[in-house]
Design an enzyme around this catalytic site. Structure first.
Site, PDB file in Angstrom:
ATOM      1  N   GLY A 162       0.768  -1.248   0.000  1.00 46.71           N
ATOM      2  CA  GLY A 162       0.000   0.000   0.000  1.00 46.71           C
ATOM      3  C   GLY A 162       0.794   1.290   0.000  1.00 46.71           C
ATOM      4  N   GLU A 201       3.656   4.237   5.917  1.00 49.49           N
ATOM      5  CA  GLU A 201       2.474   3.389   5.746  1.00 49.49           C
ATOM      6  C   GLU A 201       1.407   4.140   4.948  1.00 49.49           C
ATOM      7  OE1 GLU A 201       1.066   0.759   5.404  1.00 49.49           O
ATOM      8  OE2 GLU A 201       0.450  -0.182   7.283  1.00 49.49           O
ATOM      9  N   ASP A 202       0.544   3.398   4.285  1.00 47.02           N
ATOM     10  CA  ASP A 202      -0.534   4.050   3.535  1.00 47.02           C
ATOM     11  C   ASP A 202      -1.623   4.587   4.455  1.00 47.02           C
ATOM     12  OD1 ASP A 202      -1.365   1.498   4.263  1.00 47.02           O
ATOM     13  OD2 ASP A 202      -2.054   0.906   2.276  1.00 47.02           O
ATOM     14  N   ASP A 210      -5.175   2.364  10.621  1.00 47.48           N
ATOM     15  CA  ASP A 210      -6.582   2.030  10.852  1.00 47.48           C
ATOM     16  C   ASP A 210      -6.705   1.553  12.304  1.00 47.48           C
ATOM     17  OD1 ASP A 210      -9.253   1.506  10.105  1.00 47.48           O
ATOM     18  OD2 ASP A 210      -8.796  -0.497   9.428  1.00 47.48           O
ATOM     19  N   LYS A 258      -7.194   6.914  10.282  1.00 48.64           N
ATOM     20  CA  LYS A 258      -8.600   6.799  10.726  1.00 48.64           C
ATOM     21  C   LYS A 258      -8.569   6.641  12.241  1.00 48.64           C
ATOM     22  CE  LYS A 258     -10.366   3.901   6.926  1.00 48.64           C
ATOM     23  NZ  LYS A 258     -10.863   2.538   6.658  1.00 48.64           N
ATOM     24  N   ARG A 308      -5.076   0.480  -6.857  1.00 48.86           N
ATOM     25  CA  ARG A 308      -3.851   1.069  -6.307  1.00 48.86           C
ATOM     26  C   ARG A 308      -3.303   2.163  -7.211  1.00 48.86           C
ATOM     27  NH1 ARG A 308      -2.040  -2.195  -2.056  1.00 48.86           N
ATOM     28  NH2 ARG A 308      -2.239  -4.427  -2.321  1.00 48.86           N
TER      29      ARG A 308
HETATM   30  P1  XMP Z   1      -4.570  -1.722  10.681  1.00 42.62           P
HETATM   31  O1  XMP Z   1      -6.016  -1.977  11.020  1.00 42.62           O
HETATM   32  O2  XMP Z   1      -3.710  -2.846  11.111  1.00 42.62           O
HETATM   33  O3  XMP Z   1      -4.622  -1.754   9.119  1.00 42.62           O
HETATM   34  O4  XMP Z   1      -4.112  -0.368  11.142  1.00 42.62           O
HETATM   35  C1  XMP Z   1      -3.714  -1.136   8.341  1.00 42.62           C
HETATM   36  C2  XMP Z   1      -3.800  -1.703   6.968  1.00 42.62           C
HETATM   37  O5  XMP Z   1      -5.154  -1.979   6.607  1.00 42.62           O
HETATM   38  C3  XMP Z   1      -5.421  -1.610   5.290  1.00 42.62           C
HETATM   39  N1  XMP Z   1      -6.549  -0.636   5.300  1.00 42.62           N
HETATM   40  C4  XMP Z   1      -7.151  -0.157   4.231  1.00 42.62           C
HETATM   41  N2  XMP Z   1      -6.916  -0.390   2.936  1.00 42.62           N
HETATM   42  N3  XMP Z   1      -8.633   1.110   2.363  1.00 42.62           N
HETATM   43  C5  XMP Z   1      -7.667   0.250   2.003  1.00 42.62           C
HETATM   44  O6  XMP Z   1      -7.464   0.071   0.819  1.00 42.62           O
HETATM   45  C6  XMP Z   1      -8.942   1.402   3.646  1.00 42.62           C
HETATM   46  O7  XMP Z   1      -9.832   2.204   3.917  1.00 42.62           O
HETATM   47  C7  XMP Z   1      -8.141   0.725   4.629  1.00 42.62           C
HETATM   48  N4  XMP Z   1      -8.135   0.749   5.969  1.00 42.62           N
HETATM   49  C8  XMP Z   1      -7.148  -0.086   6.347  1.00 42.62           C
HETATM   50  C9  XMP Z   1      -4.161  -1.023   4.761  1.00 42.62           C
HETATM   51  O8  XMP Z   1      -3.503  -2.000   4.001  1.00 42.62           O
HETATM   52  C10 XMP Z   1      -3.318  -0.709   5.967  1.00 42.62           C
HETATM   53  O9  XMP Z   1      -1.960  -0.878   5.728  1.00 42.62           O
HETATM   54 MG    MG Z   2      -1.091  -1.529   3.917  1.00 39.30          MG
END
Ligand code: XMP
Ligand code: MG
Length: 178
Positions: free
Chosen positions: A43, A97-98, A101, A129, A163
């Site tokens: 990502g 990181e992208d 979450d 988020k 992507r």
């Molecule tokens: P966590 O929950 O571990 O997740 O912080 C991080 C990873 O989850 C993916 N992610 C998303 N990917 N749209 C996406 O395409 C979203 O809205 C989204 N939210 C979480 C992402 O790969 C990130 O690295």
């Molecule tokens: Mg990711």
């Protein structure tokens, strides 16, 4: 592909302008520290490239792969592939990181990396988020705070698609409810 978006939340221009600001902060904070940027695949690849193009101090780059998502839901289990990383002893690491979450992926990666003797470890994430967080993790460098919606583009995917969109937008729910 654009027709699959409910709306564009961040245009390419908005993103590149914000990424330049983040790079300027990093240039100030890491002067003389030869930071090591570690991009989380897949990502973060576009964000990492755009960020590093705007970093003007000497630095190095590496990538790590991690995955926890299937479709639009985190699976809860995180796997991180660290064997291709350089020696991290005494290094100032910026994890790129992208999106932050729940924070589960990055807190796992941070634990692994900081056990390798890093001098410092900070997070740089394009999107955040905060309402979804399940850990105490915070990003030092955050591009945009967003509400809880599933977004794609600029590296972010839905089942490996979208992507390559140069902007970021909310995916139409009917795409993943199919
Ligand atoms: P966590 O929950 O571990 O997740 O912080 C991080 C990873 O989850 C993916 N992610 C998303 N990917 N749209 C996406 O395409 C979203 O809205 C989204 N939210 C979480 C992402 O790969 C990130 O690295
Ligand atoms: Mg990711």
């Amino acid at each position: 592909m654009l027709q699959d978006l409910l709306m564009i939340t961040h245009t390419e221009e908005q993103i590149t302008a914000r990424v330049r600001e983040l790079a300027a902060e990093i240039n100030r904070d890491y002067e003389g520290k030869n930071p090591l940027f570690i991009g989380v695949l897949k990502g973060a690849y576009i964000f990492m490239a755009e960020l590093c193009k705007n970093v003007t101090i000497p630095c190095e780059m590496a990538f790590i792969s991690a995955s926890s998502y299937k479709g639009t839901q985190t699976t809860g289990t995180v796997s991180a592939n660290t064997d291709k990383l350089p020696d991290l002893t005494g290094r100032h690491v910026v994890l790129v990181e992208d999106i932050l979450d729940t924070g589960l992926t990055l807190s796992h990666i941070c634990k692994v990396l900081s056990s390798c003797g890093t001098a410092s470890l900070e997070i740089c994430s394009l999107m955040d988020k905060p309402s979804r967080r399940k850990t105490e993790l915070t990003g030092k460098y955050v591009g945009f705070e967003i509400p809880d919606a599933f977004i794609v583009g600029y590296g972010l995917d839905y089942n490996e698609k979208y992507r390559n969109l140069p902007c970021v937008g909310i995916l139409k729910p009917e795409i993943y409810e199919k």
